[in-house]
Design a protein around this motif. Structure first.
Motif, PDB file in Angstrom:
ATOM      1  N   HIS A 151      48.058   9.323  16.693  1.00 19.63           N
ATOM      2  CA  HIS A 151      46.699   9.545  17.176  1.00 19.63           C
ATOM      3  C   HIS A 151      45.981  10.535  16.262  1.00 19.63           C
ATOM      4  N   VAL A 152      45.325   9.997  15.252  1.00 18.55           N
ATOM      5  CA  VAL A 152      44.493  10.813  14.365  1.00 18.55           C
ATOM      6  C   VAL A 152      43.102  10.194  14.306  1.00 18.55           C
ATOM      7  N   HIS A 153      42.162  10.987  13.856  1.00 18.25           N
ATOM      8  CA  HIS A 153      40.798  10.524  13.582  1.00 18.25           C
ATOM      9  C   HIS A 153      40.454  11.046  12.191  1.00 18.25           C
ATOM     10  N   LEU A 154      40.658  10.218  11.197  1.00 21.29           N
ATOM     11  CA  LEU A 154      40.512  10.660   9.813  1.00 21.29           C
ATOM     12  C   LEU A 154      39.085  11.039   9.447  1.00 21.29           C
ATOM     13  N   ASP A 192      45.199   5.517  13.074  1.00 21.17           N
ATOM     14  CA  ASP A 192      43.891   6.125  13.248  1.00 21.17           C
ATOM     15  C   ASP A 192      43.261   5.640  14.544  1.00 21.17           C
ATOM     16  N   GLY A 193      42.770   6.569  15.355  1.00 22.30           N
ATOM     17  CA  GLY A 193      42.174   6.234  16.646  1.00 22.30           C
ATOM     18  C   GLY A 193      40.750   5.733  16.561  1.00 22.30           C
ATOM     19  N   GLY A 194      40.221   5.609  15.365  1.00 23.04           N
ATOM     20  CA  GLY A 194      38.884   5.062  15.209  1.00 23.04           C
ATOM     21  C   GLY A 194      37.837   6.123  14.942  1.00 23.04           C
ATOM     22  N   ASP A 195      36.638   5.621  14.727  1.00 24.09           N
ATOM     23  CA  ASP A 195      35.490   6.482  14.490  1.00 24.09           C
ATOM     24  C   ASP A 195      34.313   5.931  15.283  1.00 24.09           C
TER      25      ASP A 195
END
Length: 119
Positions: free
Chosen positions: A67-70, A113-116
């Motif tokens: 669970h990251v949000h780059l 990636d959890g999205g943007d």
């Protein structure tokens, strides 16, 4: 990649299989892959080998962060958040690259990636 043998001497190894940690191991690496794990006691190191001494360390498999949000910073600063919402690829490419480098340098080998804002 060097053809020179590599031996990592570790005080502890957790291999991720679920079995108990192994103490005092020699990890042989050939062509970038682990070729053998054996007891470090009485282990004869090839004189050509590069030896990495991690006898005071525990070697672990790389981690996965699911669970990251780059593209998000997590800041509470409203001006920064407004800018992040409007920013384009040219702004985010070095941000994403920096986040990926930072994750890898801290032992995170894979991410989800959890999205943007655009999904």
């Amino acid at each position: 990649m060097s053809n020179r043998p590599l031996v990592i001497c570790a005080g502890c190894l957790i291999d991720g299989s679920g079995k108990a940690p192994e103490k005092n191991v020699a990890i042989e690496v050939t062509n970038g892959l682990i070729s053998r794990i054996t007891s470090a006691e009485g282990y004869g190191v090839d004189e050509r080998a590069e030896v990495i001494n991690l006898t005071d360390c525990c070697v672990l498999p790389p981690f996965v962060d699911a669970h990251v949000h780059l593209t998000m910073s997590g800041t509470l600063d409203t001006e920064v958040r407004k800018h992040q919402i409007k920013a384009d690829y040219n702004y985010y490419e070095p941000v994403i690259s920096g986040h990926l480098d930072d994750l890898l340098n801290h032992g995170i080998f894979a991410i989800r990636d959890g999205g943007d804002r655009l999904g």
